[in-house]
Design a protein around this motif. Sequence first.
Motif, PDB file in Angstrom:
ATOM      1  N   GLY A   7       0.797  -1.226   0.000  1.00  0.00           N
ATOM      2  CA  GLY A   7       0.000   0.000   0.000  1.00  0.00           C
ATOM      3  C   GLY A   7       0.817   1.258   0.000  1.00  0.00           C
ATOM      4  O   GLY A   7       0.285   2.358  -0.145  1.00  0.00           O
ATOM      5  N   GLN A   9       3.142   4.298  -1.235  1.00  0.00           N
ATOM      6  CA  GLN A   9       3.243   5.006  -2.504  1.00  0.00           C
ATOM      7  C   GLN A   9       4.710   5.005  -2.937  1.00  0.00           C
ATOM      8  O   GLN A   9       5.526   5.771  -2.437  1.00  0.00           O
ATOM      9  CB  GLN A   9       2.714   6.442  -2.359  1.00  0.00           C
ATOM     10  CG  GLN A   9       1.221   6.513  -2.093  1.00  0.00           C
ATOM     11  CD  GLN A   9       0.411   5.883  -3.216  1.00  0.00           C
ATOM     12  OE1 GLN A   9       0.605   6.208  -4.378  1.00  0.00           O
ATOM     13  NE2 GLN A   9      -0.478   4.972  -2.859  1.00  0.00           N
ATOM     14  N   ASP A  74       1.556   1.245 -11.976  1.00  0.00           N
ATOM     15  CA  ASP A  74       0.117   1.013 -11.913  1.00  0.00           C
ATOM     16  C   ASP A  74      -0.155  -0.053 -10.852  1.00  0.00           C
ATOM     17  O   ASP A  74       0.752  -0.490 -10.136  1.00  0.00           O
ATOM     18  CB  ASP A  74      -0.430   0.613 -13.285  1.00  0.00           C
ATOM     19  CG  ASP A  74       0.227  -0.661 -13.824  1.00  0.00           C
ATOM     20  OD1 ASP A  74       0.977  -1.317 -13.066  1.00  0.00           O
ATOM     21  OD2 ASP A  74      -0.019  -0.995 -15.003  1.00  0.00           O
ATOM     22  N   GLU A  75      -1.389  -0.475 -10.736  1.00  0.00           N
ATOM     23  CA  GLU A  75      -1.733  -1.445  -9.694  1.00  0.00           C
ATOM     24  C   GLU A  75      -0.979  -2.755  -9.867  1.00  0.00           C
ATOM     25  O   GLU A  75      -0.549  -3.371  -8.889  1.00  0.00           O
ATOM     26  CB  GLU A  75      -3.250  -1.684  -9.687  1.00  0.00           C
ATOM     27  CG  GLU A  75      -4.040  -0.529  -9.112  1.00  0.00           C
ATOM     28  CD  GLU A  75      -3.595  -0.196  -7.688  1.00  0.00           C
ATOM     29  OE1 GLU A  75      -3.447  -1.125  -6.868  1.00  0.00           O
ATOM     30  OE2 GLU A  75      -3.357   0.994  -7.402  1.00  0.00           O
ATOM     31  N   GLU A  76      -0.854  -3.190 -11.118  1.00  0.00           N
ATOM     32  CA  GLU A  76      -0.110  -4.424 -11.368  1.00  0.00           C
ATOM     33  C   GLU A  76       1.352  -4.258 -10.931  1.00  0.00           C
ATOM     34  O   GLU A  76       1.953  -5.177 -10.363  1.00  0.00           O
ATOM     35  CB  GLU A  76      -0.172  -4.779 -12.860  1.00  0.00           C
ATOM     36  CG  GLU A  76      -1.542  -5.192 -13.350  1.00  0.00           C
ATOM     37  CD  GLU A  76      -1.883  -6.610 -12.948  1.00  0.00           C
ATOM     38  OE1 GLU A  76      -0.968  -7.351 -12.543  1.00  0.00           O
ATOM     39  OE2 GLU A  76      -3.070  -6.974 -13.030  1.00  0.00           O
ATOM     40  N   HIS A  78       2.504  -2.197  -8.591  1.00  0.00           N
ATOM     41  CA  HIS A  78       2.539  -2.225  -7.124  1.00  0.00           C
ATOM     42  C   HIS A  78       2.474  -3.655  -6.609  1.00  0.00           C
ATOM     43  O   HIS A  78       3.186  -4.024  -5.657  1.00  0.00           O
ATOM     44  CB  HIS A  78       1.384  -1.406  -6.554  1.00  0.00           C
ATOM     45  CG  HIS A  78       1.632   0.076  -6.545  1.00  0.00           C
ATOM     46  ND1 HIS A  78       2.608   0.645  -5.779  1.00  0.00           N
ATOM     47  CD2 HIS A  78       1.031   1.092  -7.216  1.00  0.00           C
ATOM     48  CE1 HIS A  78       2.609   1.962  -5.953  1.00  0.00           C
ATOM     49  NE2 HIS A  78       1.654   2.258  -6.836  1.00  0.00           N
ATOM     50  N   ALA A  79       1.629  -4.475  -7.214  1.00  0.00           N
ATOM     51  CA  ALA A  79       1.501  -5.864  -6.770  1.00  0.00           C
ATOM     52  C   ALA A  79       2.809  -6.628  -6.983  1.00  0.00           C
ATOM     53  O   ALA A  79       3.239  -7.408  -6.117  1.00  0.00           O
ATOM     54  CB  ALA A  79       0.359  -6.538  -7.522  1.00  0.00           C
TER      55      ALA A  79
END
Length: 560
Positions: A7, A9, A74-76, A78-79
């Motif tokens: 989570g 940034q 992007d979210e991917e 970050h994952a």
Amino acid sequence: MIPAQPGAQLQPAEAGNALARLLVKRIKGSTEQHRRSQNAARQRLDALGSPHSGTTLHVEGALHLAQPGFLPPDEEGHARLRHLDTSLRVIEAAFPQVSTDIELCRLTCMMLEGAWRSRALTPPREEERTTACACPLCRRIPTPPARTLGDYGWRQSAGRPLTVKTWPYRRELDSVLTGGWSWTRQMNDLERDIGHRHRFEDDILVFHEYKRVIDTIDTTRLTQHVEGRLAENFSTNSARALVSGLFAAHKRSVDEYWLQQHASGSVTLPQSNPLSQSTYSILQMLDCLFWHVAPDTELWQEENLASLLLCRVIDDMTDVRADALTGEISNFWLAEMPTHTKALYAACAIAIVKYGCMPEAHDPMWNTWLMTTTVVWMGLTGRHALWFDGITQGLPPAEGCPLCDLQPNACSGILTHGTTLTIAPRPTAPALSTRTAELSARCRAQYPETWPLFDAELHAFEALHGPWYGNIDSAWEILRRTYIAAVEASRAAPSPARAREVQQDSGVVGSEQFHTLHDPQTGREDTALLAYMFAGAHPHFLWNATGYRPTGVEGDWLDG
């Protein structure tokens, strides 16, 4: 340190700056022993009439240049970073000795995620209307041939089996990749064996198949690996190999993600990429630090890091069109830096190969044969476009050639304070030694049109190296089917088929003769000569590979 908990940034621009600061903090300046060796080499060349002054070109230290800002993942992305961090924490808890390596991995992957997303989403900049650079290097950048995916079938993972065998009687070494490491280690270990020569079970070789890495590294298995075999028989390189394997897996994963986005039409990837001189150099550090293991006392020595970076430059010079077709982001010729800077890096690669041909180059550090073995390995595998892309029609004049007159240079400050290349009339040996004279005589008898050039290069080589005591028969067979064949091909009418024949036969002669380079009596002599002829001799087939003609990004189906 940038937070890596789920989570958080993550800011790739900050990661690039943090990486630069971390590397500046860790890098050790040039040693007195290294400076003595360079001075001794210079004095020996001066005795042959090499002048002290000439045209100079300065290369700025990459770590002190401004870092570009990249978009956040992007979210991917970050994952992927969270998954990476989970694995890195497992290693760090067990082996705090590699905390710096772990932080390098974490920050480099953050920067890589941002660079890919910036490439995909940032509108391409208008090409600057600047006057063509008139420096002696930029004036000689060749016009490249057009290439398509079909031209690179020989690099395909699923293609024909690689024919090059390093040690025919040891099955575990019957591959190009493991062979290159084994050979470089043996070259380094002849004087002082630090235990790396045959130790494959606990280093990066475990992770050399990128696709397999992604499928097999997960937190559960990683924990078992750490708690099991490594805990029983720990070495720092064991833990470093785990970190490097995780980086390789992450890099491959993010590469494929954005290429899939490109293939589906979600984004359009441009031919260029947003890496600057600094970010390119930083990205290559993690890729190199564990592929070519140095002793801990030398790992952060600036001479060692310079050779690592320039090995990647050589690889990029010859792979540029394949990398462009597959979307590779870490190729320096695709990066957003001026053509002049790229030409300087390419010239540095040639200068350090020349330096590696000199006996004085091999005293100060363990990892000093890396550049010479790299360029020879490339030339004898058929796996790189050294001959295929390097052959252009006609030979440029040798008189006043800035590449011929490029003085040998260890380029040790390329990351830190910078380095200065010198172009001045090259020294030449007054007479050839007995074995080199035999090579010249064979060329004169069999290839009379190529002989004047070949003979002149042998004189220039012996000025750098001193008398040559190599294996005449194997060296001649290799040179006849690589360097001499390529010179002959360049003199004929343009023919991609003729160039391909030379390129493919380089792999065949490699499979026949590569084992001779392991000979403790003559292997180093042969390697030095081949490195010079492959990378430093006129007509500079390595330099010819710096030309780049953009085509379309086609997807990553090659073994890049």
